[in-house]
Design a protein around this motif. Structure first.
Motif, short mmCIF file in Angstrom:
data_model
loop_
_atom_site.label_atom_id
_atom_site.label_comp_id
_atom_site.label_asym_id
_atom_site.label_seq_id
_atom_site.Cartn_x
_atom_site.Cartn_y
_atom_site.Cartn_z
N LEU A 19 0.83 -1.21 0.00
CA LEU A 19 0.00 0.00 0.00
C LEU A 19 0.87 1.26 0.00
CD1 LEU A 19 -2.84 1.15 0.02
CD2 LEU A 19 -2.79 1.05 2.53
N HIS A 20 1.90 1.27 0.83
CA HIS A 20 2.82 2.41 0.89
C HIS A 20 3.48 2.63 -0.47
CE1 HIS A 20 5.53 5.29 2.80
NE2 HIS A 20 6.53 4.69 2.16
N TYR A 21 3.89 1.56 -1.12
CA TYR A 21 4.54 1.67 -2.43
C TYR A 21 3.55 2.19 -3.48
CZ TYR A 21 7.92 0.63 -6.09
OH TYR A 21 8.81 0.74 -7.13
N LEU A 22 2.31 1.71 -3.41
CA LEU A 22 1.29 2.21 -4.34
C LEU A 22 1.07 3.71 -4.16
CD1 LEU A 22 -1.38 -0.63 -4.17
CD2 LEU A 22 -0.25 0.18 -6.26
N GLU A 23 1.07 4.17 -2.91
CA GLU A 23 0.77 5.59 -2.62
C GLU A 23 1.96 6.51 -2.84
OE1 GLU A 23 -0.61 5.20 1.42
OE2 GLU A 23 -2.67 4.76 0.79
N THR A 24 3.19 6.01 -2.62
CA THR A 24 4.35 6.91 -2.65
C THR A 24 5.41 6.52 -3.67
OG1 THR A 24 5.63 5.63 -1.03
CG2 THR A 24 4.08 7.29 -0.16
N GLY A 25 5.39 5.28 -4.14
CA GLY A 25 6.45 4.80 -5.03
C GLY A 25 7.75 4.51 -4.29
N ILE A 72 9.65 -7.12 3.49
CA ILE A 72 9.43 -5.83 2.84
C ILE A 72 9.91 -5.88 1.39
CG2 ILE A 72 10.14 -3.40 2.82
CD1 ILE A 72 10.07 -3.56 5.95
N GLU A 73 11.09 -6.44 1.18
CA GLU A 73 11.66 -6.50 -0.17
C GLU A 73 10.84 -7.39 -1.10
OE1 GLU A 73 15.79 -7.53 0.32
OE2 GLU A 73 16.25 -5.58 1.20
N VAL A 74 10.47 -8.59 -0.63
CA VAL A 74 9.77 -9.51 -1.54
C VAL A 74 8.30 -9.14 -1.70
CG1 VAL A 74 11.43 -11.37 -1.20
CG2 VAL A 74 9.35 -11.35 0.18
N ALA A 75 7.71 -8.40 -0.76
CA ALA A 75 6.34 -7.92 -0.96
C ALA A 75 6.29 -6.98 -2.16
CB ALA A 75 5.83 -7.22 0.30
N ILE A 76 7.25 -6.07 -2.23
CA ILE A 76 7.31 -5.16 -3.38
C ILE A 76 7.54 -5.95 -4.66
CG2 ILE A 76 8.69 -3.32 -4.46
CD1 ILE A 76 9.11 -2.20 -1.59
N ALA A 77 8.45 -6.91 -4.61
CA ALA A 77 8.74 -7.71 -5.80
C ALA A 77 7.53 -8.51 -6.25
CB ALA A 77 9.93 -8.63 -5.53
N ALA A 78 6.79 -9.11 -5.30
CA ALA A 78 5.61 -9.91 -5.66
C ALA A 78 4.53 -9.05 -6.31
CB ALA A 78 5.06 -10.62 -4.43
N ALA A 79 4.38 -7.83 -5.82
CA ALA A 79 3.33 -6.94 -6.33
C ALA A 79 3.71 -6.23 -7.62
CB ALA A 79 2.96 -5.91 -5.27
N PHE A 80 4.99 -5.93 -7.79
CA PHE A 80 5.37 -5.05 -8.90
C PHE A 80 6.42 -5.61 -9.85
CE2 PHE A 80 4.10 -2.52 -5.18
CZ PHE A 80 2.94 -1.95 -5.70
N ASN A 81 7.05 -6.74 -9.49
CA ASN A 81 8.15 -7.24 -10.32
C ASN A 81 8.04 -8.71 -10.70
OD1 ASN A 81 9.47 -4.71 -10.23
ND2 ASN A 81 10.28 -5.22 -8.21
N ASP A 82 6.91 -9.36 -10.42
CA ASP A 82 6.74 -10.75 -10.85
C ASP A 82 6.51 -10.71 -12.36
OD1 ASP A 82 5.84 -13.35 -11.50
OD2 ASP A 82 5.01 -13.63 -9.49
N PRO A 83 7.43 -11.29 -13.14
CA PRO A 83 7.33 -11.17 -14.60
C PRO A 83 6.11 -11.86 -15.20
CG PRO A 83 9.09 -12.68 -13.99
CD PRO A 83 8.60 -12.05 -12.72
N ARG A 84 5.43 -12.68 -14.42
CA ARG A 84 4.25 -13.39 -14.93
C ARG A 84 2.99 -12.52 -14.92
NH1 ARG A 84 4.73 -18.16 -10.70
NH2 ARG A 84 5.15 -16.30 -9.45
N PHE A 85 3.04 -11.38 -14.22
CA PHE A 85 1.83 -10.59 -14.00
C PHE A 85 2.11 -9.10 -14.19
CE2 PHE A 85 1.66 -14.31 -11.23
CZ PHE A 85 0.47 -14.89 -11.64
N PRO A 86 1.06 -8.31 -14.54
CA PRO A 86 1.23 -6.86 -14.54
C PRO A 86 1.36 -6.36 -13.10
CG PRO A 86 -1.06 -7.45 -15.02
CD PRO A 86 -0.28 -8.73 -14.96
N LYS A 87 1.84 -5.14 -12.95
CA LYS A 87 1.98 -4.55 -11.61
C LYS A 87 0.61 -4.44 -10.94
CE LYS A 87 5.77 -1.50 -13.12
NZ LYS A 87 6.91 -2.21 -12.77
N VAL A 88 0.57 -4.64 -9.64
CA VAL A 88 -0.65 -4.47 -8.87
C VAL A 88 -1.06 -3.00 -8.92
CG1 VAL A 88 -1.56 -4.48 -6.49
CG2 VAL A 88 -0.25 -6.44 -7.33
N THR A 89 -2.35 -2.75 -9.04
CA THR A 89 -2.86 -1.38 -9.08
C THR A 89 -3.61 -1.07 -7.79
OG1 THR A 89 -4.98 -2.02 -10.05
CG2 THR A 89 -3.17 -1.52 -11.59
N GLU A 90 -3.80 0.23 -7.54
CA GLU A 90 -4.55 0.65 -6.34
C GLU A 90 -5.96 0.08 -6.35
OE1 GLU A 90 -4.28 4.64 -4.67
OE2 GLU A 90 -2.64 5.02 -6.09
#
Length: 185
Positions: A19-25, A72-90
């Motif tokens: 959520l923090h990454y979605l709101e602030t990057g 913290i690191e893998v949560a960001i990766a799972a939401a935004f860097n898993d090559p099988r899926f688009p980035k999670v949106t708000e």
């Protein structure tokens, strides 16, 4: 491994991190109030599901970071860097189910002949890593249960995850590791 309280803390941190990454990057700062036991270096995976379908899953198989940092690191990766899926949106954040799996250190399975791997794996308890040369695949313990895989099919699917032929586990140049995981939702 870790207490249920610490495991639930990791699930909440995974949610807050995304959520923090979605709101602030930006990556969430390490909180001050986390359970001390999460300073231990542990393998950690964060799995995201949406409507019971996989939406992202990334982690560290090896204990290279303290559990709190790894989460913290893998949560960001799972939401935004898993090559099988688009980035999670708000918009879809509220629809996600969060799962954190804390792993034991992977141990190589020693056998006289590869067909003995089947006797060394317990479905529902063990996760697998198959490695052949530079190819490496990992499946968490829950994958076998969720997909009704027996030991042989679990080995085959782990090989396919590594990008090698399904029967590669029978090749003596292939290494098979097992580990256990604590699952928190």
């Amino acid at each position: 491994m870790i207490s249920d309280e610490a495991g639930q803390y990791l699930v909440n941190i995974a949610k807050k991190t995304i959520l923090h990454y979605l709101e602030t990057g930006e990556k969430l700062e390490l909180p001050d109030d986390y359970p001390e036991e999460l300073d231990e270096k542990l393998g950690v995976f964060v799995t995201l599901n949406e409507n019971n379908d996989l939406r992202g899953c990334i982690g560290y198989a090896e204990p290279i970071e303290p559990a709190i940092v790894a989460t913290i690191e893998v949560a960001i990766a799972a939401a935004f860097n898993d090559p099988r899926f688009p980035k999670v949106t708000e918009d879809e954040f509220e629809k996600l189910d969060f799962e954190v799996t804390v792993l034991t250190k992977p141990e190589i399975i020693y056998v006289a002949h590869p067909d003995q791997y089947i006797d060394e794996i317990e479905i529902g308890r063990d996760g697998l890593i198959v490695q052949k040369g530079y190819s490496r695949g990992l499946l968490l313990p829950q994958v076998a249960v969720e997909n009704a895989l027996d030991e042989e099919n679990f080995l085959e699917h782990t090989c396919m995850k590594a990008g090698i032929s399904a029967d590669s586990w029978m090749d003596e140049s292939c290494d098979v590791y097992k580990f256990q995981g604590q699952i928190f939702k």
